[in-house]
Every structure is written in C-alpha cells, then in structure tokens.
Motif scaffolding. Structure first.
Motif, PDB file in Angstrom:
ATOM      1  N   VAL A 158       0.812  -1.220   0.000  1.00 43.92           N
ATOM      2  CA  VAL A 158       0.000   0.000   0.000  1.00 43.92           C
ATOM      3  C   VAL A 158       0.847   1.273   0.000  1.00 43.92           C
ATOM      4  O   VAL A 158       0.487   2.262  -0.651  1.00 43.92           O
ATOM      5  N   MET A 159       1.977   1.265   0.683  1.00 41.08           N
ATOM      6  CA  MET A 159       2.773   2.495   0.803  1.00 41.08           C
ATOM      7  C   MET A 159       3.208   3.084  -0.529  1.00 41.08           C
ATOM      8  O   MET A 159       3.168   4.307  -0.713  1.00 41.08           O
ATOM      9  N   PRO A 160       3.626   2.267  -1.517  1.00 36.75           N
ATOM     10  CA  PRO A 160       3.957   2.868  -2.822  1.00 36.75           C
ATOM     11  C   PRO A 160       2.761   3.552  -3.477  1.00 36.75           C
ATOM     12  O   PRO A 160       2.932   4.582  -4.165  1.00 36.75           O
ATOM     13  N   LEU A 161       1.554   3.033  -3.264  1.00 33.28           N
ATOM     14  CA  LEU A 161       0.363   3.663  -3.823  1.00 33.28           C
ATOM     15  C   LEU A 161       0.072   4.997  -3.136  1.00 33.28           C
ATOM     16  O   LEU A 161      -0.349   5.971  -3.780  1.00 33.28           O
ATOM     17  N   VAL A 162       0.306   5.048  -1.820  1.00 34.40           N
ATOM     18  CA  VAL A 162       0.145   6.304  -1.082  1.00 34.40           C
ATOM     19  C   VAL A 162       1.128   7.336  -1.616  1.00 34.40           C
ATOM     20  O   VAL A 162       0.779   8.507  -1.845  1.00 34.40           O
ATOM     21  N   GLU A 163       2.361   6.907  -1.823  1.00 34.08           N
ATOM     22  CA  GLU A 163       3.378   7.806  -2.362  1.00 34.08           C
ATOM     23  C   GLU A 163       3.013   8.271  -3.764  1.00 34.08           C
ATOM     24  O   GLU A 163       3.222   9.424  -4.127  1.00 34.08           O
ATOM     25  N   LEU A 164       2.428   7.363  -4.555  1.00 36.33           N
ATOM     26  CA  LEU A 164       2.083   7.688  -5.935  1.00 36.33           C
ATOM     27  C   LEU A 164       0.943   8.692  -6.036  1.00 36.33           C
ATOM     28  O   LEU A 164       0.995   9.642  -6.821  1.00 36.33           O
ATOM     29  N   PHE A 165      -0.107   8.499  -5.209  1.00 36.29           N
ATOM     30  CA  PHE A 165      -1.305   9.321  -5.348  1.00 36.29           C
ATOM     31  C   PHE A 165      -1.330  10.539  -4.424  1.00 36.29           C
ATOM     32  O   PHE A 165      -1.998  11.532  -4.735  1.00 36.29           O
ATOM     33  N   PHE A 166      -0.607  10.475  -3.304  1.00 38.69           N
ATOM     34  CA  PHE A 166      -0.677  11.564  -2.334  1.00 38.69           C
ATOM     35  C   PHE A 166       0.655  12.272  -2.126  1.00 38.69           C
ATOM     36  O   PHE A 166       0.708  13.277  -1.422  1.00 38.69           O
ATOM     37  N   GLY A 167       1.710  11.738  -2.690  1.00 36.76           N
ATOM     38  CA  GLY A 167       3.015  12.369  -2.560  1.00 36.76           C
ATOM     39  C   GLY A 167       3.241  13.381  -3.664  1.00 36.76           C
ATOM     40  O   GLY A 167       2.347  13.688  -4.464  1.00 36.76           O
ATOM     41  N   PRO A 168       4.462  13.934  -3.738  1.00 36.52           N
ATOM     42  CA  PRO A 168       4.790  14.863  -4.815  1.00 36.52           C
ATOM     43  C   PRO A 168       4.717  14.171  -6.169  1.00 36.52           C
ATOM     44  O   PRO A 168       4.895  12.954  -6.273  1.00 36.52           O
TER      45      PRO A 168
END
Length: 424
Positions: A158-168
């Motif tokens: 899940v963390m890569p998806l969080v980074e993808l959609f909510f990160g820079p």
C-alpha cells in the motif's frame, strides 16, 4: 479435492487456508494412488490438475519476483544502505520460495503427517480435560504473529500507492513498486504495464508472507498438541498404580503396555515432524540472523527516511524476532515435556504397587519393572526438532541466533561508519 482427515473433528488453524490458496495443501489420493501407492500422479480430476498448475504458477511468480529483486541488489551492491534494505525482502522471498517448493515436492509426506496427527496426536475440543483448552490458548501466539506479518505485507503493497497518489508528482519512469526491482522490460512504459507488474509482484509478496505464517502456524499446531499428548501421558502414568487394585498386577501391566504404546506413537510422530520440517527450519535459522541484523541496521542508520518506512521496519523486525521466538519456544517446550516423562515415571508410586509383594506373580512383576525401566531410559533422551541436525530448535538456539545477529550488526555498522569517515 483437498486432503482433510476428519477423525475426531480435527480442525486446523485458520491460517492453513492460505496454504490451500497458494497451492501447497496436499490433495486427496485417487483410487489409483490408494491401490498402487504411486504419488507421481495426483489424479485425473480437472480441478486437481488446475490446482497443480496454479501451485506451480505461484512458485514461478515468487521466483520471478525474487530475480527482479536480485537484479536490483546486484546493480546497487556498492551502496550498503540500499543493499541491506533490499536484502530484507529478497531473503524473505528466498526463504519462502524454498518453503513453497518443499511443500509441493513432499505432498505424500504431508498427507502421511496429517494422517498420523489425526489418529495419534489430536486432542478433541470436546475432551473433558484442561489440556485441550491449554493447547488452543497457546495457539494465540501464532495469531499475533500472523497479524504482524499481515501488517507488514499490507504496508509493502500500500505504501507505494500512497506515495504515488498523495506524494509529490513523480516522473512516469519513477513510479514506485512494492519492492526495489530491476525489470528486463520497461514496466513504466504504460499505465497498463505498470498496473499489471504491480499486481503481479504484489501478489507474489502476499504468497511469500502468507506461506510463512501459515506453515509456521501449522508447525506450531503440531508441536503444541504433541506437548499436550505428553501431558496426557503424564496423567496416565501418575494414575497407573493409584487407581487400580494394587493386587491386580495383570491390569496394571495391561495399562502400562498401553502407556508404552502411546509413548512410542508420540515419539514416532515427532520424528515424522522433524523429517518433514527440518530442511525448512535450517534455511529459516540461517536467514533469520541475517534478516534481523539488516533490519536493525536500517532502523539505526536510516537517514531522511519516511515515517512509514520506519514503521515498516519496526514491524518487520518485531515479526522476525517473534516468529523466531515462537518456533524456538515451541521446540523448547517439546524437549521439556519429553524429558519430564522420566521424572513422572520414577515418581508414579511404583514402590507401593502389588508387584513387589510376597506371593505376587513374578513374571508380571518382572514385565512391569522392565517396561518402567525401558521407558525411563527412552525418556532420558529428549524428543527434539532439529534444523537438519545442525541446530536444535530451543530457546538456547534463539539466544544464539540473536547473538549472531548482533555480531553481524556490529560489523556492518563499523564498516558503514568507516566508509562515511573516508568520504568525509
């Protein structure tokens, strides 16, 4: 289709469902197998054939994902931080890749182990004793371990998806994956390729973690109830001479023979258990010390690490240590219960029984003494589970592995800081 012996209402841990989903649970033998004992063919059933294909697909997907991770590892071998971080997930993948292959290639042994457990070891929940309840209570530790490992794989996926959609905003070529990997193709060329690759590697990771906690839960289930059988045996020994008429030597001898037979059955099952699991345990103990060392190194030396990564590594090291401890503690309990049998035999009040009174049947008295002596002699040799005879599964092994991990960690940390000093 699945082999499931229903003797005495046998219920396996709920985690074993994942062994079925991952293609590792043995299938029921066909009529041809029953007559010929030929395990080369598991049946003509379409479902059985499809299940075998699925099992090998799972093994292949885990192997391919490990090769992608290994490619990244080789590419960044000069960077100690990246190397240790990638080794954590790669080594866990290797461990469970070996587990999956071992389970697939030893289906007949697996079925025989379940069958022997069903008849000789399983203690029904309906039994009117506290030992069955105690066995169920001990299995709670495996549920905790399952929860930790489940949290770990969820964070990886899940963390890569969080980074993808909510990160820079990221460059399309820098889209994250569950693990650090190098692909033989451009996985970021299109969204479809990225999604398919993400799903493929994520499910491979899920198979790795679920196989880990499912097989460990099954192993703990077998050992827990084996210890329970030793406890029931101890109760029978305690009551051997106190419940029956002290002059009824024939009845005492008959009951003692039943105890000897049960003792031998428990020992035989423990040997089957060791024979089936010891290759996996050897790989597990070898990799565990390295894993604990590298995860601890990541936690201590990680710089500018995202808070989610810290949480991930803390869960990682907690699950690794707890998994190792639970296995070793169960092995230690088996050693203690098996060696306790000799003490229980010596203290069963044989000295007040009728076989030593004048006028008693000499042959019965001699047989009783011989059975007691041989059982005491046998019980002085502990029943233990080993990792291919290289190491015994016990709390002493647990402390030795932690000590080795600390030695590796100290060496790795000194090398890292020496490199930093040179660069500065």
């Amino acid at each position: 289709m699945f082999y499931s012996h229903q003797y005495k209402g046998l219920r396996f841990p709920i985690q074993c469902v994942w062994l079925k989903l991952n293609g590792s649970w043995p299938l029921s033998p066909t009529s041809k197998e029953k007559s010929r004992r030929d395990e080369s063919v598991l049946g003509n059933s379409y479902l059985a054939t499809a299940y075998i294909i699925w099992a090998w697909y799972v093994i292949a997907s885990v192997g391919i994902t490990i090769s992608y991770q290994t490619g990244f590892l080789i590419k960044n071998l000069s960077d100690i931080i990246i190397t240790t971080e990638n080794c954590c997930s790669t080594f866990m993948g290797v461990l469970n890749f070996v587990r999956l292959i071992h389970l697939r290639l030893n289906q007949r042994k697996f079925r025989d182990l379940i069958k022997h457990f069903s008849y000789e070891i399983w203690i029904p929940d309906s039994s009117e004793n506290s030992i069955a309840a105690e066995c169920r209570k001990r299995m709670v530790t495996f549920s905790i371990m399952t929860a930790l490992l489940s949290c770990l794989i969820i964070m990886y996926c899940v963390m890569p998806l969080v980074e993808l959609f909510f990160g820079p905003e990221l460059d399309p070529q820098d889209r994250p994956f569950p693990y650090k990997m190098v692909f033989p193709y451009n996985a970021n060329k299109s969204w479809i390729g990225y999604v398919l690759t993400y799903m493929f590697t994520s499910y491979a990771g899920i198979c790795v973690v679920t196989t880990l906690f499912a097989e460990d839960s099954l192993f703990g289930f077998f050992i827990t109830y084996t210890c329970g059988q030793f406890q029931l045996l101890h109760e029978r020994i305690d009551n051997l001479f106190t419940e029956s008429n002290e002059d009824d030597e024939q009845m005492q001898l008959k009951r003692l023979k039943g105890i000897v037979e049960k003792h031998n059955n428990i020992i035989r099952f423990a040997h089957r258990l060791e024979d089936f699991f010891n290759p996996i345990l050897l790989v597990n103990l070898m990799i565990s010390s390295v894993l604990i060392c590298m995860v601890g190194f990541q936690i201590i030396t990680g710089k500018n690490m995202f808070i989610g990564d810290y949480v991930k590594f803390i869960i990682y090291i907690s699950s690794a240590i707890s998994q190792l401890y639970v296995l070793c503690e169960n092995g230690d309990a088996l050693i203690k219960q098996s060696t306790l049998t000799a003490q229980i035999l010596y203290g069963c009040q044989w000295e007040i029984s009728g076989q030593f009174k004048p006028g008693s049947d000499k042959s019965n008295s001699k047989n009783i003494r011989n059975h007691l002596w041989f059982m005491i002699l046998c019980s002085q040799q502990p029943v233990r589970i080993t990792a291919f005879k290289f190491s015994t599964l016990s709390l002493q092994s647990f402390t030795a592995i932690l000590s080795t991990s600390m030695s590796y960690f100290t060496l790795l940390r000194s090398v890292y800081f020496d490199d930093e000093k040179k660069h500065n």
